[in-house]
Motif scaffolding. Sequence first.
Motif, PDB file in Angstrom:
ATOM      1  N   MET A 293     -58.781 -31.694  19.426  1.00 31.95           N
ATOM      2  CA  MET A 293     -58.109 -30.319  18.337  1.00 31.95           C
ATOM      3  C   MET A 293     -59.198 -31.024  16.864  1.00 31.95           C
ATOM      4  SD  MET A 293     -55.415 -28.393  19.506  1.00 31.95           S
ATOM      5  CE  MET A 293     -55.325 -28.033  17.201  1.00 31.95           C
ATOM      6  N   GLN A 294     -59.189 -32.568  16.578  1.00 38.66           N
ATOM      7  CA  GLN A 294     -60.682 -32.396  15.652  1.00 38.66           C
ATOM      8  C   GLN A 294     -61.854 -31.570  16.365  1.00 38.66           C
ATOM      9  OE1 GLN A 294     -61.417 -36.459  16.947  1.00 38.66           O
ATOM     10  NE2 GLN A 294     -59.861 -37.682  14.867  1.00 38.66           N
ATOM     11  N   LEU A 295     -62.442 -31.369  17.241  1.00 39.65           N
ATOM     12  CA  LEU A 295     -63.601 -30.334  17.769  1.00 39.65           C
ATOM     13  C   LEU A 295     -62.712 -28.617  17.075  1.00 39.65           C
ATOM     14  CD1 LEU A 295     -65.707 -29.193  19.203  1.00 39.65           C
ATOM     15  CD2 LEU A 295     -64.783 -29.066  20.970  1.00 39.65           C
ATOM     16  N   ILE A 296     -61.910 -28.445  17.864  1.00 36.70           N
ATOM     17  CA  ILE A 296     -61.066 -26.999  17.388  1.00 36.70           C
ATOM     18  C   ILE A 296     -61.371 -26.863  15.792  1.00 36.70           C
ATOM     19  CG2 ILE A 296     -59.555 -25.902  17.253  1.00 36.70           C
ATOM     20  CD1 ILE A 296     -60.955 -25.512  20.007  1.00 36.70           C
ATOM     21  N   GLU A 297     -61.118 -27.925  14.719  1.00 35.03           N
ATOM     22  CA  GLU A 297     -61.401 -27.953  13.443  1.00 35.03           C
ATOM     23  C   GLU A 297     -62.989 -27.979  12.638  1.00 35.03           C
ATOM     24  OE1 GLU A 297     -58.764 -30.946  12.032  1.00 35.03           O
ATOM     25  OE2 GLU A 297     -56.503 -30.598  13.407  1.00 35.03           O
TER      26      GLU A 297
END
Length: 236
Positions: A157-161
Amino acid sequence: MEAKRLLSGKEKKIKRKEVLEKKKAIDEIIKKASSVKDHLVSFPPFCHYERNGLSVCLESGLGDQLAPPVKKYIQNLLKVNMEGPYGPEWQMEEKVKRREMVSPEAHYIFVRQSTNTTSNENLSTKSEETTYPGQTGDRNRLLETCTQRKGLGKFLMQLIELIARKNHMGAVMLTVQKANVLAMNFYTTKLRYVISNISPSRVDPLIGAEKSYEILCKTFDSEARAKLEEKQQDDG
């Protein structure tokens, strides 16, 4: 009085033009972001995850370029994971979801278990040579429940953000089934997502009560945040 009406009409025309120009600019940003074939190229540190006993590598994929075994595998996985939470709605939703999964706009990040070979060798493995759970060899297999509670979800999710921010997106939005309490708590408590103003429960509480899902979002810029807060205040 007549002059006032003319002025009002002119203001409306200007306002309409501003809205159309803004929509066009947003469409261009989305189009540009969708044209990127591999978002992982911009984030080399996120191509590998080695923590809590997990050693995995990440690679990008596009919905209309999935190898037949991969397509079949993820569509089966979708049914296993979503048929229960969707309940009676699944029969109608399944066809829509299957079409969405293989569209050119669908971008994937595949997580594969690393082997004894180097990560670069893993990432360059051709899809025809890759095996999946249930197939002989199980090499470079996609991961499922064995990765839970090891920090991988938060990492992804950090990557997606980061991808969203780099591509000038104002927010990340996602759908969560109400029955999936663990996922709902994960997004709202650990990642600080909130119920979006376009979620059924925000649009109309009566309709929302009948729906099995909520739409969550996390905003990044002041404009997107202001719109969300304005809507929440109106609902309040």
